[in-house]
Design a protein around this motif. Structure first.
Motif, PDB file in Angstrom:
ATOM      1  N   LEU A 198      -9.964  -8.498  -2.830  1.00  0.00           N
ATOM      2  CA  LEU A 198     -10.102  -7.956  -1.471  1.00  0.00           C
ATOM      3  C   LEU A 198      -8.760  -8.153  -0.772  1.00  0.00           C
ATOM      4  CD1 LEU A 198     -11.933  -6.988   1.005  1.00  0.00           C
ATOM      5  CD2 LEU A 198     -12.240  -9.410   1.499  1.00  0.00           C
ATOM      6  N   ASP A 199      -8.363  -7.181   0.030  1.00  0.00           N
ATOM      7  CA  ASP A 199      -7.125  -7.297   0.814  1.00  0.00           C
ATOM      8  C   ASP A 199      -7.468  -6.992   2.267  1.00  0.00           C
ATOM      9  OD1 ASP A 199      -4.443  -7.322   1.649  1.00  0.00           O
ATOM     10  OD2 ASP A 199      -4.183  -5.209   1.179  1.00  0.00           O
ATOM     11  N   THR A 200      -7.141  -7.898   3.176  1.00  0.00           N
ATOM     12  CA  THR A 200      -7.471  -7.722   4.602  1.00  0.00           C
ATOM     13  C   THR A 200      -6.172  -7.620   5.411  1.00  0.00           C
ATOM     14  OG1 THR A 200      -7.518 -10.102   5.011  1.00  0.00           O
ATOM     15  CG2 THR A 200      -9.595  -9.071   4.338  1.00  0.00           C
ATOM     16  N   PRO A 201      -6.253  -7.102   6.637  1.00  0.00           N
ATOM     17  CA  PRO A 201      -5.039  -6.994   7.467  1.00  0.00           C
ATOM     18  C   PRO A 201      -4.428  -8.360   7.759  1.00  0.00           C
ATOM     19  CG  PRO A 201      -6.822  -5.669   8.392  1.00  0.00           C
ATOM     20  CD  PRO A 201      -7.424  -6.511   7.319  1.00  0.00           C
ATOM     21  N   VAL A 202      -3.121  -8.370   8.053  1.00  0.00           N
ATOM     22  CA  VAL A 202      -2.439  -9.639   8.329  1.00  0.00           C
ATOM     23  C   VAL A 202      -2.843 -10.181   9.695  1.00  0.00           C
ATOM     24  CG1 VAL A 202      -0.307  -8.843   9.447  1.00  0.00           C
ATOM     25  CG2 VAL A 202      -0.229 -10.796   7.891  1.00  0.00           C
ATOM     26  N   PHE A 203      -3.247  -9.298  10.617  1.00  0.00           N
ATOM     27  CA  PHE A 203      -3.770  -9.812  11.892  1.00  0.00           C
ATOM     28  C   PHE A 203      -5.215  -9.384  12.091  1.00  0.00           C
ATOM     29  CE2 PHE A 203      -0.773  -6.250  13.070  1.00  0.00           C
ATOM     30  CZ  PHE A 203      -1.723  -5.280  13.347  1.00  0.00           C
TER      31      PHE A 203
ATOM     32  N   GLY B 113      -6.157   0.627  13.718  1.00  0.00           N
ATOM     33  CA  GLY B 113      -5.087   1.083  12.824  1.00  0.00           C
ATOM     34  C   GLY B 113      -4.890   0.211  11.594  1.00  0.00           C
ATOM     35  N   THR B 114      -5.841  -0.705  11.341  1.00  0.00           N
ATOM     36  CA  THR B 114      -5.758  -1.512  10.111  1.00  0.00           C
ATOM     37  C   THR B 114      -7.034  -1.301   9.307  1.00  0.00           C
ATOM     38  OG1 THR B 114      -6.840  -3.539  10.938  1.00  0.00           O
ATOM     39  CG2 THR B 114      -4.497  -3.280  11.402  1.00  0.00           C
ATOM     40  N   ARG B 115      -7.035  -1.734   8.070  1.00  0.00           N
ATOM     41  CA  ARG B 115      -8.212  -1.569   7.220  1.00  0.00           C
ATOM     42  C   ARG B 115      -8.264  -2.658   6.151  1.00  0.00           C
ATOM     43  NH1 ARG B 115      -8.013   2.786   2.519  1.00  0.00           N
ATOM     44  NH2 ARG B 115      -9.548   1.262   1.876  1.00  0.00           N
ATOM     45  N   ASP B 116      -9.456  -2.845   5.603  1.00  0.00           N
ATOM     46  CA  ASP B 116      -9.608  -3.713   4.434  1.00  0.00           C
ATOM     47  C   ASP B 116      -9.472  -2.853   3.179  1.00  0.00           C
ATOM     48  OD1 ASP B 116     -10.343  -6.086   5.918  1.00  0.00           O
ATOM     49  OD2 ASP B 116     -12.280  -5.149   6.272  1.00  0.00           O
ATOM     50  N   TRP B 117      -8.999  -3.472   2.110  1.00  0.00           N
ATOM     51  CA  TRP B 117      -8.911  -2.796   0.811  1.00  0.00           C
ATOM     52  C   TRP B 117      -9.795  -3.539  -0.177  1.00  0.00           C
ATOM     53  CZ3 TRP B 117      -6.009   1.602  -0.095  1.00  0.00           C
ATOM     54  CH2 TRP B 117      -5.058   1.949   0.858  1.00  0.00           C
TER      55      TRP B 117
ATOM     56  N   ALA C 165      -7.162   9.857   9.091  1.00  0.00           N
ATOM     57  CA  ALA C 165      -7.428  10.926   8.126  1.00  0.00           C
ATOM     58  C   ALA C 165      -6.133  11.421   7.484  1.00  0.00           C
ATOM     59  CB  ALA C 165      -8.144  12.083   8.815  1.00  0.00           C
ATOM     60  N   ARG C 166      -5.027  11.368   8.255  1.00  0.00           N
ATOM     61  CA  ARG C 166      -3.760  11.801   7.687  1.00  0.00           C
ATOM     62  C   ARG C 166      -2.967  10.640   7.111  1.00  0.00           C
ATOM     63  NH1 ARG C 166      -0.498  14.478  11.739  1.00  0.00           N
ATOM     64  NH2 ARG C 166      -1.851  13.609  13.348  1.00  0.00           N
ATOM     65  N   GLY C 167      -3.639   9.501   6.990  1.00  0.00           N
ATOM     66  CA  GLY C 167      -2.992   8.361   6.342  1.00  0.00           C
ATOM     67  C   GLY C 167      -1.979   7.656   7.227  1.00  0.00           C
ATOM     68  N   ARG C 168      -2.072   7.826   8.572  1.00  0.00           N
ATOM     69  CA  ARG C 168      -1.132   7.113   9.439  1.00  0.00           C
ATOM     70  C   ARG C 168      -1.827   5.929  10.091  1.00  0.00           C
ATOM     71  NH1 ARG C 168       1.596  10.686  13.629  1.00  0.00           N
ATOM     72  NH2 ARG C 168       0.041   9.896  15.092  1.00  0.00           N
ATOM     73  N   MET C 169      -1.374   4.730   9.779  1.00  0.00           N
ATOM     74  CA  MET C 169      -2.012   3.504  10.238  1.00  0.00           C
ATOM     75  C   MET C 169      -0.988   2.650  10.993  1.00  0.00           C
ATOM     76  SD  MET C 169      -5.128   3.655   8.885  1.00  0.00           S
ATOM     77  CE  MET C 169      -5.793   2.006   8.543  1.00  0.00           C
ATOM     78  N   ARG C 170      -1.489   1.594  11.641  1.00  0.00           N
ATOM     79  CA  ARG C 170      -0.577   0.648  12.302  1.00  0.00           C
ATOM     80  C   ARG C 170      -0.084  -0.419  11.335  1.00  0.00           C
ATOM     81  NH1 ARG C 170      -2.617  -0.501  18.460  1.00  0.00           N
ATOM     82  NH2 ARG C 170      -1.854   1.481  19.257  1.00  0.00           N
ATOM     83  N   GLU C 171      -0.936  -0.794  10.398  1.00  0.00           N
ATOM     84  CA  GLU C 171      -0.520  -1.639   9.274  1.00  0.00           C
ATOM     85  C   GLU C 171      -0.576  -0.764   8.045  1.00  0.00           C
ATOM     86  OE1 GLU C 171      -1.693  -5.950   7.672  1.00  0.00           O
ATOM     87  OE2 GLU C 171      -3.283  -4.517   7.265  1.00  0.00           O
ATOM     88  N   PHE C 172       0.544  -0.564   7.390  1.00  0.00           N
ATOM     89  CA  PHE C 172       0.510   0.279   6.194  1.00  0.00           C
ATOM     90  C   PHE C 172       1.558  -0.194   5.190  1.00  0.00           C
ATOM     91  CE2 PHE C 172       4.273   2.895   7.162  1.00  0.00           C
ATOM     92  CZ  PHE C 172       4.398   2.696   8.529  1.00  0.00           C
ATOM     93  N   TYR C 173       1.349   0.219   3.941  1.00  0.00           N
ATOM     94  CA  TYR C 173       2.252  -0.200   2.877  1.00  0.00           C
ATOM     95  C   TYR C 173       3.472   0.704   2.805  1.00  0.00           C
ATOM     96  CZ  TYR C 173      -0.739  -3.668   0.722  1.00  0.00           C
ATOM     97  OH  TYR C 173      -1.470  -4.799   0.480  1.00  0.00           O
ATOM     98  N   GLN C 174       4.611   0.116   2.544  1.00  0.00           N
ATOM     99  CA  GLN C 174       5.767   0.879   2.120  1.00  0.00           C
ATOM    100  C   GLN C 174       6.238   0.306   0.798  1.00  0.00           C
ATOM    101  OE1 GLN C 174       8.815   0.988   5.158  1.00  0.00           O
ATOM    102  NE2 GLN C 174       8.010   2.922   5.928  1.00  0.00           N
ATOM    103  N   CYS C 175       6.865   1.176   0.028  1.00  0.00           N
ATOM    104  CA  CYS C 175       7.521   0.724  -1.193  1.00  0.00           C
ATOM    105  C   CYS C 175       8.940   1.225  -1.115  1.00  0.00           C
ATOM    106  CB  CYS C 175       6.805   1.278  -2.401  1.00  0.00           C
ATOM    107  SG  CYS C 175       7.742   0.976  -3.886  1.00  0.00           S
ATOM    108  N   ASP C 176       9.873   0.306  -0.974  1.00  0.00           N
ATOM    109  CA  ASP C 176      11.274   0.668  -0.782  1.00  0.00           C
ATOM    110  C   ASP C 176      12.100   0.343  -2.018  1.00  0.00           C
ATOM    111  OD1 ASP C 176      10.602   1.274   1.817  1.00  0.00           O
ATOM    112  OD2 ASP C 176      12.443   0.389   2.626  1.00  0.00           O
ATOM    113  N   PHE C 177      12.955   1.282  -2.363  1.00  0.00           N
ATOM    114  CA  PHE C 177      13.950   1.038  -3.413  1.00  0.00           C
ATOM    115  C   PHE C 177      15.314   1.329  -2.809  1.00  0.00           C
ATOM    116  CE2 PHE C 177      16.710   3.066  -6.630  1.00  0.00           C
ATOM    117  CZ  PHE C 177      16.926   1.975  -7.449  1.00  0.00           C
ATOM    118  N   ASP C 178      16.257   0.412  -2.970  1.00  0.00           N
ATOM    119  CA  ASP C 178      17.595   0.608  -2.424  1.00  0.00           C
ATOM    120  C   ASP C 178      18.642   0.141  -3.428  1.00  0.00           C
ATOM    121  OD1 ASP C 178      17.347   1.133   0.818  1.00  0.00           O
ATOM    122  OD2 ASP C 178      15.676  -0.020   0.007  1.00  0.00           O
ATOM    123  N   VAL C 179      19.768   0.834  -3.415  1.00  0.00           N
ATOM    124  CA  VAL C 179      20.911   0.443  -4.225  1.00  0.00           C
ATOM    125  C   VAL C 179      22.010   0.010  -3.265  1.00  0.00           C
ATOM    126  CG1 VAL C 179      22.519   1.129  -6.027  1.00  0.00           C
ATOM    127  CG2 VAL C 179      20.278   2.236  -5.878  1.00  0.00           C
ATOM    128  N   ALA C 180      22.444  -1.236  -3.388  1.00  0.00           N
ATOM    129  CA  ALA C 180      23.433  -1.768  -2.461  1.00  0.00           C
ATOM    130  C   ALA C 180      24.650  -2.245  -3.228  1.00  0.00           C
ATOM    131  CB  ALA C 180      22.841  -2.931  -1.677  1.00  0.00           C
TER     132      ALA C 180
END
Lengths: 468, 468
Positions: free
Chosen positions: A42-47, B11-15, B115-130
């Motif tokens: 289960l994964d819950t929000p951080v707040f 804007g948050t959810r459980d998974w 519905a459009r997948g826009r949340m206040r808490e959401f995942y990002q996956c970032d890849f960067d070359v520095a």
């Protein structure tokens, strides 16, 4: 911006390289054990809404991080993973029973003690069994079995100190503690693992207990031993065991002893009457996992896992009661112990070695063949092979050799070969004398992936031989 | 506590369950591609010193979550993963170059559109070359190659819309935009993918631009096409290409075109002069990934990945400049798309099927054999096999059969067999007629693990046959 802000917030840290790999190893190991016992994630929000967290943590509530009021809901960072789980259970009334686990960061405005693995942002890994369809002490026993499996997997010898809230509450009642003082006296008793009895007694007197009452508690609270052994002793103490709370607690523990024997983990348990645990929500069995004293170890981290039964927490949300029992693994403290044990390797894990390094060499007129090297990399990536090339238009020969350190295979491009649709493929670092003079095998681009695969297999086989 | 607080924050959810499994599948797929390209993982704290985040996000800064002042540092939740990475790079001056990725939640006080997948808490996956050791556009090209590999792995057709900050800035200068208005006019142009030109023009006029200047910009900003095609067109436009910023940008893009062809991904790219991207920190190439219009799909999620080059961000921390280029995958939006595609299966993933269900049957005097079932489970767990038993002292026969649904194997205990140190092992749900009448094979406890392993292999083989 000022230079002194170039740091992470107090009590937090970045994870990268070898540390992150060890941390992930810890996560994987625990997950594997839990999934073997049927747990789902289960994964819950951080707040959470501030109300969800309030009145759950007793005196520790002051350590909760609140978010600023920016117009909207009152929010707080999660303090543990138990309360969010209880909130989730209360919301999902269709869930009859569940074994769930969660690995996530929690937040406490505590005084950090980094060397002992105590941070303000730290990982917990929680496993809980919820639902009414379990007979008494059956899931409780499985949790202790799981504790044993997890720490065996880490090669750590541990003791599970356990006690029962009802035994403790009954004991206080028999000794004459007023019911409104039970939680605060309980908190004083809990310090007995680190603090001498004289000091704890002083605290009790300061909290308004009569000396006789304090001494009465002290006589019991300093008792510990095997589960069966101390159970027998307490049963014979009719003053104590005639109290209904104590009797109910002892009956639970009797059952637990039988189940722990069946699960072959009775020997890791110690019945410890001073164990009280601070949190308000426990109702039955409570436990705390400590490492066995290791004279060789330099790190002392306190308890590395803790938990208990909390049958009323979900009901606090006003929908329905759901009996629960669980364990929280202190992942960062486990990390601190394993980190002190591992050998400090020299290699730099901030780069990941490729399977194949794609090089290009040529004379004075040589343009570096970058697009051609990219095409070869593309062929390899398409085949799922880790290929890499120097990110330079005209890379120096030495730079390419240095960058290929630790890479088993090279694909080498030259002007003439490229014109003929060919490249050279060569094993690197084979150690043989002829190795570096060998110019590699000439192959056509069509057959490159096949040749690379076969040479990678060969290299893997050689590595296995060296390893054995 | 009040009942209406029994919810997650806005804007948050459980998974949990199938959603969590799909999300983890997304994480694994992206990680695999990134690691094939040599990326290593970084994990940063969920909050940073407020100063670290300030002046990085332009107008979006108002969306940052601040923590309440509880005595101590001023803290804010991370808004993205790029700024924490830049802070890490600035702190670790010994790191010359790195390909890093991070998968984590970020926080924005935006209006949620679930519905459009826009949340206040959401995942990002970032890849960067520095790092400074890369020749121009070489890592930029690899990032676009990685975008292609990631979305191929998801079976999603995408277009990478790209532009160059220098081309855009030069274009604004040539058109006559005052330099202090460039960022705000840039923000207006960025809306052209969703807003008609007439409205964007109106915004520009409202921001104080002369109509001729706005029209001049409009003539360019509505241009898009293949990278080579639009490059040729702009090169011929000497008014534009004589501007040094534009010329530098076009030279970069020329190089990029060559590399994208070598990496076999030129066809997924569209050069789009209206693409501006809101964030202050971009300095060179910028890009945004959109799904190809799919008439069958019901979900519209906007861009599903975006990024660009930011060569000055690390230098803002006052230690040293580090050129960087990266991509941020919108994991939750990718989830929304894949979720709409997958078939809604009926099974309940809130429980994980065991390998072996341990049952006990008997007559009236039967005590349920719970400790004996526990001992058998212990044997199996010790061997790494997922065993489960009914959590009841005296489980009903029917309940045990129901609970074993989906489990390939049963170990059956009876009073007589247990006395003789034996159990029965039986394949479940084989579908054969004799299946349910078959009482299973009698084996001694010593040989149980071996027998279970062999029958599990047999069951796996049968499953493979059904699958093929």
């Amino acid at each position: 911006m000022s230079k002194n802000s170039l740091k992470v917030a107090k009590g937090t840290r970045d994870w990268v390289g070898r540390d992150l790999e060890l941390r992930d190893h810890i996560f994987r190991t625990i997950s594997q054990v839990l999934e073997r016992h049927g747990a789902v994630q289960l994964d819950t929000p951080v707040f959470e809404l501030r109300e969800v967290l309030s009145e759950k943590y007793g005196e520790d509530s002051k350590l909760i991080y609140d978010l600023q009021d920016q117009g909207g809901e009152s929010l707080s960072l999660r303090y543990d993973l138990t309360v969010p789980f209880a909130r989730w259970l209360a919301m999902h009334t269709n869930v009859q029973n569940i074994k769930r686990y969660q690995i996530a960061k929690v937040y406490r405005r505590d005084q950090p003690a980094v060397a002992r693995g105590r941070m303000r942002e730290f990982y917990q890994c929680d496993f809980d069994v919820a639902g009414a369809s379990y007979d008494a002490m059956v899931p409780d026993a499985e949790v202790i079995r799981i504790i044993s499996e997890v720490f065996s997997a880490f090669g750590l010898g541990v003791t599970v100190k356990l006690n029962h809230r009802k035994v403790l509450d009954g004991l206080f009642a028999v000794a004459g503690v007023p019911s409104n003082k039970i939680r605060t006296i309980s908190a004083a008793v809990d310090k007995l693992d680190k603090t001498p009895w004289a000091e704890v007694k002083e605290e009790m007197l300061a909290k308004g207990l009569a000396e006789a009452v304090a001494d009465h508690i002290g006589g019991y609270a300093q008792k510990s031993g095997t589960l069966r052994g101390l159970l027998d002793e307490l049963r014979k103490d009719t003053d104590l065991s005639s109290n209904t709370d104590v009797a109910a607690g002892l009956a639970d523990l009797e059952l637990l002893a039988t189940y722990l024997e069946a699960l072959n983990v009775a020997d890791i348990v110690s019945f410890d009457l001073s164990l009280a645990r601070g949190l308000d929500y426990y109702t039955g069995l409570i436990y705390e996992v400590v490492t066995k004293p290791d004279p060789k170890s330099k790190v002392q981290v306190g308890s590395i896992a803790a938990g208990g039964r909390y049958d009323n927490l979900v009901g606090m949300y006003g929908k329905r009661p759901v009996p629960c029992v669980g364990i929280s693994f202190g992942v960062d403290r486990i990390f601190t112990i394993l980190d002190a044990q591992r050998e400090k390797a020299i290699f730099n894990t901030l780069s990941r070695p490729a399977d194949v390094y794609i090089m290009a060499f040529g004379g004075k007129e040589f343009d570096g063949l970058l697009p051609q090297r990219m095409k070869v990399a593309t062929q390899l990536w398409d085949a799922g092979i880790r290929g890499e090339y120097a990110p330079k238009v005209k890379p120096r020969q030495m730079a390419q050799f240095n960058a290929s350190d630790g890479v088993p295979l090279a694909v080498i491009l030259g002007d003439e070969e490229v014109k003929a649709g060919q490249v050279r493929v060569k094993r690197l670092h084979t150690g043989g004398e002829s190795g570096d003079k060998d110019k590699g095998k000439l192959v056509s681009l069509d057959g490159l992936v096949e040749e690379v695969r076969s040479l990678l297999d060969e290299a893997a086989l050689d590595m296995a031989k060296i390893g054995s």
